[in-house]
Design a protein around this motif. Structure first.
Motif, PDB file in Angstrom:
ATOM      1  N   SER A   1     -19.707  46.922  -9.151  1.00 10.52           N
ATOM      2  CA  SER A   1     -21.078  46.495  -9.439  1.00 10.52           C
ATOM      3  C   SER A   1     -21.896  46.452  -8.149  1.00 10.52           C
ATOM      4  N   THR A   2     -23.171  46.200  -8.317  1.00  7.99           N
ATOM      5  CA  THR A   2     -24.076  46.160  -7.179  1.00  7.99           C
ATOM      6  C   THR A   2     -24.100  44.766  -6.545  1.00  7.99           C
ATOM      7  N   SER A   3     -24.465  44.696  -5.278  1.00  6.23           N
ATOM      8  CA  SER A   3     -24.646  43.372  -4.676  1.00  6.23           C
ATOM      9  C   SER A   3     -26.133  43.001  -4.676  1.00  6.23           C
ATOM     10  N   MET A   4     -26.970  43.859  -5.258  1.00  9.82           N
ATOM     11  CA  MET A   4     -28.401  43.537  -5.320  1.00  9.82           C
ATOM     12  C   MET A   4     -28.646  42.501  -6.420  1.00  9.82           C
ATOM     13  N   LEU A   5     -29.781  41.844  -6.288  1.00  6.12           N
ATOM     14  CA  LEU A   5     -30.074  40.733  -7.198  1.00  6.12           C
ATOM     15  C   LEU A   5     -30.838  41.247  -8.433  1.00  6.12           C
ATOM     16  N   LEU A   6     -30.276  42.247  -9.088  1.00  5.80           N
ATOM     17  CA  LEU A   6     -31.013  42.899 -10.174  1.00  5.80           C
ATOM     18  C   LEU A   6     -31.053  42.019 -11.431  1.00  5.80           C
ATOM     19  N   PRO A   7     -32.209  41.966 -12.103  1.00  6.80           N
ATOM     20  CA  PRO A   7     -32.333  41.156 -13.315  1.00  6.80           C
ATOM     21  C   PRO A   7     -31.218  41.431 -14.328  1.00  6.80           C
ATOM     22  N   HIS A   8     -30.810  42.690 -14.463  1.00  8.26           N
ATOM     23  CA  HIS A   8     -29.741  43.015 -15.425  1.00  8.26           C
ATOM     24  C   HIS A   8     -28.475  42.211 -15.096  1.00  8.26           C
ATOM     25  N   GLU A   9     -28.156  42.094 -13.817  1.00  7.66           N
ATOM     26  CA  GLU A   9     -26.954  41.360 -13.400  1.00  7.66           C
ATOM     27  C   GLU A   9     -27.157  39.855 -13.573  1.00  7.66           C
ATOM     28  N   VAL A  10     -28.346  39.378 -13.209  1.00 11.29           N
ATOM     29  CA  VAL A  10     -28.605  37.931 -13.330  1.00 11.29           C
ATOM     30  C   VAL A  10     -28.539  37.534 -14.810  1.00 11.29           C
ATOM     31  N   HIS A  11     -29.117  38.358 -15.669  1.00 11.29           N
ATOM     32  CA  HIS A  11     -29.129  38.026 -17.103  1.00 11.29           C
ATOM     33  C   HIS A  11     -27.725  37.936 -17.688  1.00 11.29           C
TER      34      HIS A  11
ATOM     35  N   LEU B   1     -46.130  33.296 -19.480  1.00 10.01           N
ATOM     36  CA  LEU B   1     -45.265  33.539 -18.316  1.00 10.01           C
ATOM     37  C   LEU B   1     -44.336  32.361 -18.040  1.00 10.01           C
ATOM     38  N   HIS B   2     -44.469  31.297 -18.837  1.00  7.28           N
ATOM     39  CA  HIS B   2     -43.698  30.073 -18.597  1.00  7.28           C
ATOM     40  C   HIS B   2     -42.203  30.387 -18.466  1.00  7.28           C
ATOM     41  N   GLY B   3     -41.637  30.067 -17.313  1.00  3.04           N
ATOM     42  CA  GLY B   3     -40.199  30.309 -17.093  1.00  3.04           C
ATOM     43  C   GLY B   3     -39.896  31.626 -16.411  1.00  3.04           C
ATOM     44  N   MET B   4     -40.929  32.455 -16.204  1.00  3.31           N
ATOM     45  CA  MET B   4     -40.667  33.759 -15.562  1.00  3.31           C
ATOM     46  C   MET B   4     -40.146  33.575 -14.132  1.00  3.31           C
ATOM     47  N   VAL B   5     -39.189  34.395 -13.755  1.00  2.00           N
ATOM     48  CA  VAL B   5     -38.650  34.345 -12.392  1.00  2.00           C
ATOM     49  C   VAL B   5     -38.992  35.652 -11.684  1.00  2.00           C
ATOM     50  N   ILE B   6     -39.621  35.531 -10.521  1.00  2.00           N
ATOM     51  CA  ILE B   6     -39.962  36.714  -9.724  1.00  2.00           C
ATOM     52  C   ILE B   6     -39.008  36.751  -8.538  1.00  2.00           C
ATOM     53  N   LEU B   7     -38.366  37.890  -8.358  1.00  2.00           N
ATOM     54  CA  LEU B   7     -37.329  38.018  -7.326  1.00  2.00           C
ATOM     55  C   LEU B   7     -37.688  39.117  -6.341  1.00  2.00           C
ATOM     56  N   ALA B   8     -37.324  38.903  -5.081  1.00  2.00           N
ATOM     57  CA  ALA B   8     -37.491  39.991  -4.099  1.00  2.00           C
ATOM     58  C   ALA B   8     -36.259  40.045  -3.207  1.00  2.00           C
ATOM     59  N   GLU B   9     -35.826  41.246  -2.908  1.00  2.79           N
ATOM     60  CA  GLU B   9     -34.709  41.392  -1.957  1.00  2.79           C
ATOM     61  C   GLU B   9     -35.185  41.003  -0.557  1.00  2.79           C
TER      62      GLU B   9
ATOM     63  N   VAL C   1     -21.742  35.744   0.000  1.00  2.00           N
ATOM     64  CA  VAL C   1     -21.612  34.985  -1.249  1.00  2.00           C
ATOM     65  C   VAL C   1     -22.168  35.820  -2.402  1.00  2.00           C
ATOM     66  N   ASP C   2     -21.773  35.459  -3.611  1.00  2.00           N
ATOM     67  CA  ASP C   2     -22.238  36.153  -4.809  1.00  2.00           C
ATOM     68  C   ASP C   2     -23.625  35.584  -5.157  1.00  2.00           C
ATOM     69  N   ARG C   3     -24.655  36.318  -4.768  1.00  2.00           N
ATOM     70  CA  ARG C   3     -26.015  35.791  -4.942  1.00  2.00           C
ATOM     71  C   ARG C   3     -26.396  35.662  -6.414  1.00  2.00           C
ATOM     72  N   VAL C   4     -25.859  36.584  -7.224  1.00  2.00           N
ATOM     73  CA  VAL C   4     -26.184  36.550  -8.649  1.00  2.00           C
ATOM     74  C   VAL C   4     -25.652  35.246  -9.262  1.00  2.00           C
ATOM     75  N   ALA C   5     -24.388  34.922  -8.947  1.00  2.00           N
ATOM     76  CA  ALA C   5     -23.783  33.702  -9.499  1.00  2.00           C
ATOM     77  C   ALA C   5     -24.563  32.482  -9.024  1.00  2.00           C
ATOM     78  N   LEU C   6     -24.942  32.474  -7.745  1.00  2.00           N
ATOM     79  CA  LEU C   6     -25.655  31.317  -7.206  1.00  2.00           C
ATOM     80  C   LEU C   6     -27.018  31.162  -7.867  1.00  2.00           C
ATOM     81  N   LEU C   7     -27.754  32.269  -7.980  1.00  7.69           N
ATOM     82  CA  LEU C   7     -29.081  32.173  -8.582  1.00  7.69           C
ATOM     83  C   LEU C   7     -28.978  31.712 -10.035  1.00  7.69           C
ATOM     84  N   ALA C   8     -28.026  32.276 -10.779  1.00  4.57           N
ATOM     85  CA  ALA C   8     -27.868  31.876 -12.191  1.00  4.57           C
ATOM     86  C   ALA C   8     -27.595  30.373 -12.267  1.00  4.57           C
ATOM     87  N   ARG C   9     -26.795  29.870 -11.342  1.00 12.88           N
ATOM     88  CA  ARG C   9     -26.465  28.445 -11.317  1.00 12.88           C
ATOM     89  C   ARG C   9     -27.703  27.605 -10.958  1.00 12.88           C
TER      90      ARG C   9
END
Ligand code: BTN
Length: 326
Positions: free
Chosen positions: A62-72, A109-117, A241-249
């Protein structure tokens, strides 16, 4: 990510072994060369996809980027992060949030998350700049809060509790909150939060909660002055660290506390914030626009102001400024 790339990715994710370009093309009703193009795009996004003439394509990493598909895939929230916007690089996720909310309907937009690498013009507290190289977690949560105006500051409290709790749970590191809302490991800052409001009289149009976490940042890449006061999760844990796991948490922990605020459980949040505070019951130095003084941080009040007992016994209330642990 474009829909076609996402569809190819989903097929590869579900496959038990390699799949030929022909089979994928047939399933999606597009040509084999279109599949090849999407595979190239997915590889650019960091996915490891092997290909062989005989067997076909296989997703091997998998990718180490913080892609919405992975976060979801990891996200367990009710509404935070259901909508996401992702940027390889942008000036500031705060600016993106402002533009979207000003031009659209904040309720949608309530709850929308905007992400940038990476952010090229990251904004910090008190108008300072915020170093945001690749490897960090730079995000903004758009909210249309159902809270009284005088309680809005508690959204940042909920956010800082969420970041501290997430770091504690993921890495078993004793992260604490330094007033107002900095996240510290030991005597170094690892994350910061910032709440931007758009309000008129007593109407709140929207709020933007900015969260910046120095996750996979090499301290050597930071400026010499920052290096002395800042740490990163990579430096603390000794590896990426696994950024996706951290962000989801973080998003899950935040949502839980945000919902408590909407249920008027203010005391619960204040209690938890205090239990994670690095500042309370400690000697501190305060620097405001007008003065500098030392004292003991004895409490925070109903507006989030820090209450200091100065060395001469007088009590000072600090609404904004810098606080240094002594
Ligand atoms: C602080 O000064 O401690 C607050 C820093 C907040 C940084 C975050 S990163 C995501 C969002 N976009 C920005 O430009 N700033 C916030």
């Amino acid at each position: 990510m474009k829909d076609t790339a996402l569809n190819v990715l989903r097929i590869l994710e579900e496959a038990d072994g390699p799949l030929s370009g022909e089979i994928i093309a047939e399933r999606l009703g597009i040509t084999r060369s279109a599949i090849w193009k999407q595979i190239r795009e997915l590889r650019k996004m960091g996915y490891n996809i092997t290909s062989s003439q005989t067997a076909g394509y296989q997703l091997t990493g998998s990718t180490s980027m913080l892609l919405p598909h992975e976060v979801h895939k990891r996200l367990r929230t009710k509404f935070i992060g259901k909508q996401m916007r992702y940027f390889d690089r942008t000036a500031s996720t705060t600016w993106v949030g402002k533009k979207l909310a000003d031009e659209g309907n904040p309720e949608d937009l309530h709850g929308m998350v905007i992400l940038a690498e990476e952010q090229t013009g990251g904004v910090g507290r008190l108008g300072r700049s915020w170093a945001s190289p690749a490897g960090g977690i730079w995000c903004t949560i758009v909210l249309k809060p159902n809270l009284p105006l005088e309680r809005l500051f508690m959204i940042t409290m909920a956010g800082s509790i969420a970041v501290a709790r997430a770091i504690r749970k993921e890495y078993d590191i004793g992260a604490l909150i330094k007033w107002p809302n900095d996240i510290f490991i030991g005597d170094k800052k690892v994350a910061g939060l910032l709440l931007e409001l758009s309000a008129e009289a007593d109407t709140i149009h929207y709020c933007l909660l900015g969260i910046g976490i120095d996750a996979n940042i090499l301290l050597d890449e930071l400026s010499p002055s920052l290096k002395e006061t800042v740490t990163s999760l990579k430096a603390e844990t000794g590896g990426d660290v696994d950024r996706v796991a951290l962000l989801a948490r973080v998003l899950k922990e935040f949502e839980q506390r945000y919902l408590l605020l909407e249920s008027e459980e203010y005391e619960t949040i204040i209690r938890e914030w205090k239990s994670l505070s690095l500042t309370l019951d400690h000697r501190v130095q305060i620097k405001t626009m007008r003065k500098t003084f030392d004292g003991e941080a004895i409490d925070i009040d109903d507006h989030g102001a820090l209450i200091i007992r100065k060395d001469n016994g007088r009590i000072e209330r600090v609404i904004a400024g810098d606080c240094y642990q002594l």
